[in-house]
Design a protein around this motif. Structure first.
Motif, PDB file in Angstrom:
ATOM      1  N   LYS A  31       1.272  76.237  21.795  1.00  0.00           N
ATOM      2  CA  LYS A  31       1.595  75.099  20.932  1.00  0.00           C
ATOM      3  C   LYS A  31       0.721  75.091  19.683  1.00  0.00           C
ATOM      4  O   LYS A  31      -0.497  75.200  19.761  1.00  0.00           O
ATOM      5  CB  LYS A  31       1.430  73.804  21.711  1.00  0.00           C
ATOM      6  CG  LYS A  31       2.427  73.738  22.846  1.00  0.00           C
ATOM      7  CD  LYS A  31       2.410  72.437  23.578  1.00  0.00           C
ATOM      8  CE  LYS A  31       3.552  72.457  24.586  1.00  0.00           C
ATOM      9  NZ  LYS A  31       3.188  71.911  25.871  1.00  0.00           N
ATOM     10  N   TYR A  33       0.355  73.240  15.546  1.00  0.00           N
ATOM     11  CA  TYR A  33       0.678  72.028  14.797  1.00  0.00           C
ATOM     12  C   TYR A  33       0.167  72.154  13.360  1.00  0.00           C
ATOM     13  O   TYR A  33      -0.859  72.780  13.102  1.00  0.00           O
ATOM     14  CB  TYR A  33      -0.018  70.812  15.432  1.00  0.00           C
ATOM     15  CG  TYR A  33       0.267  70.605  16.896  1.00  0.00           C
ATOM     16  CD1 TYR A  33      -0.422  71.333  17.867  1.00  0.00           C
ATOM     17  CD2 TYR A  33       1.219  69.684  17.311  1.00  0.00           C
ATOM     18  CE1 TYR A  33      -0.163  71.153  19.214  1.00  0.00           C
ATOM     19  CE2 TYR A  33       1.473  69.489  18.662  1.00  0.00           C
ATOM     20  CZ  TYR A  33       0.775  70.224  19.603  1.00  0.00           C
ATOM     21  OH  TYR A  33       1.034  70.040  20.935  1.00  0.00           O
ATOM     22  N   TYR A  35      -0.802  69.396  10.263  1.00  0.00           N
ATOM     23  CA  TYR A  35      -0.999  68.017   9.856  1.00  0.00           C
ATOM     24  C   TYR A  35      -1.340  67.974   8.370  1.00  0.00           C
ATOM     25  O   TYR A  35      -1.974  68.878   7.833  1.00  0.00           O
ATOM     26  CB  TYR A  35      -2.156  67.367  10.619  1.00  0.00           C
ATOM     27  CG  TYR A  35      -1.915  67.185  12.090  1.00  0.00           C
ATOM     28  CD1 TYR A  35      -2.250  68.186  12.997  1.00  0.00           C
ATOM     29  CD2 TYR A  35      -1.369  66.008  12.588  1.00  0.00           C
ATOM     30  CE1 TYR A  35      -2.038  68.031  14.349  1.00  0.00           C
ATOM     31  CE2 TYR A  35      -1.159  65.826  13.948  1.00  0.00           C
ATOM     32  CZ  TYR A  35      -1.495  66.845  14.816  1.00  0.00           C
ATOM     33  OH  TYR A  35      -1.288  66.678  16.163  1.00  0.00           O
ATOM     34  N   LEU A  45       1.587  64.253  11.271  1.00  0.00           N
ATOM     35  CA  LEU A  45       2.166  65.466  11.827  1.00  0.00           C
ATOM     36  C   LEU A  45       3.387  65.856  11.010  1.00  0.00           C
ATOM     37  O   LEU A  45       4.327  65.066  10.870  1.00  0.00           O
ATOM     38  CB  LEU A  45       2.566  65.217  13.291  1.00  0.00           C
ATOM     39  CG  LEU A  45       3.228  66.372  14.026  1.00  0.00           C
ATOM     40  CD1 LEU A  45       2.248  67.529  14.191  1.00  0.00           C
ATOM     41  CD2 LEU A  45       3.749  65.912  15.387  1.00  0.00           C
ATOM     42  N   TYR A  48       5.525  71.215  14.160  1.00  0.00           N
ATOM     43  CA  TYR A  48       4.897  71.739  15.359  1.00  0.00           C
ATOM     44  C   TYR A  48       5.789  72.791  15.990  1.00  0.00           C
ATOM     45  O   TYR A  48       6.974  72.918  15.634  1.00  0.00           O
ATOM     46  CB  TYR A  48       4.533  70.629  16.346  1.00  0.00           C
ATOM     47  CG  TYR A  48       5.663  69.786  16.869  1.00  0.00           C
ATOM     48  CD1 TYR A  48       6.236  68.789  16.093  1.00  0.00           C
ATOM     49  CD2 TYR A  48       6.142  69.949  18.171  1.00  0.00           C
ATOM     50  CE1 TYR A  48       7.257  67.996  16.579  1.00  0.00           C
ATOM     51  CE2 TYR A  48       7.159  69.157  18.665  1.00  0.00           C
ATOM     52  CZ  TYR A  48       7.707  68.174  17.855  1.00  0.00           C
ATOM     53  OH  TYR A  48       8.731  67.383  18.333  1.00  0.00           O
TER      54      TYR A  48
END
Lengths: 115, 109
Positions: A31, A33, A35, A45, A48
């Protein structure tokens, strides 16, 4: 210490240029991400990914795009930079193992200024 | 829609005092995170809380989680100047990790 890297760390660029912000991690995390954070403000966010060939948009609408061709690499691209894109961009990753704390690790960030 | 609310947003306190930062969230969550951010820097993970009643402590910081109340607290004991920073809580909902607005903590020497 987390092994997650972002380049460049600082970027000043003119309006209309195409840019790619790089993010890589060596922890094998599924995972990842992205931001966006203005100085002293909350994190939003914007994208992702659950793993290779998986990308999702976050809660903040963004004109950027992402790709996930390799597990360790999650680049973010702006096709045409504008002054409103000026911000700090933070990349993060975490493991997907069950029954683990799955701590989220952050890269050092890219501070982008669009003139 | 998931909402994560922190309060206070700004806190100025004297060294040696105790205080608590609150984090409320609107939807059932698997995990709650606390982070620290120094000016111009990235985020540093402080705590990950997984279950109801979880309590973790590191130095002068202690975090707790009440999943029934959807509330987490970050307690600061006998504050020192080095703890001045912005503290964020974040909630994990179906792999989306959503942050609160942050609490800017300033500890006066």
């Amino acid at each position: 210490e987390a092994d997650i890297y972002q380049t460049p760390r600082y970027l000043v660029i003119g309006t209309g240029k195409k840019i790619t912000l790089e993010c890589s991690q060596t922890m094998g995390h599924d995972k990842m991400y992205w931001y966006q954070q203005d100085p002293g403000m909350e994190l939003h966010l914007i994208h992702y990914s659950y793993g290779v060939n998986s990308t999702e948009k976050g809660d903040l609408s963004s004109e950027s795009t992402v790709s996930r061709i390799r597990t360790e690499h999650f680049p973010l691209t702006l096709e045409s930079a504008r002054p409103s894109h000026t911000s700090q961009y933070l990349c993060a990753s975490r493991s997907d193992e069950a029954y683990k704390y799955n701590e989220q690790f952050f890269g050092p960030g890219t501070r982008l200024t669009v003139l | 829609e998931l909402k994560v609310e922190q309060n206070p947003l700004f806190l100025s306190m004297q060294e040696g005092k105790n205080y608590t930062i609150y984090c409320n969230y609107s939807t059932t969550s698997d995990r709650l995170y606390w982070y620290r951010q120094d000016p111009g820097k990235s985020l540093e993970s402080l705590f990950v809380l997984l279950s109801n009643g979880a309590v973790k402590q590191e130095g002068r910081l202690m975090a707790s989680l009440d999943t029934k109340a959807r509330l987490s607290t970050l307690h600061i004991t006998a504050a020192v100047h080095d703890l001045s920073a912005t503290y964020f809580c974040a909630v994990d909902i179906d792999d989306k990790i959503i942050f609160g607005k942050g609490t800017r903590l300033h500890i006066l020497p």
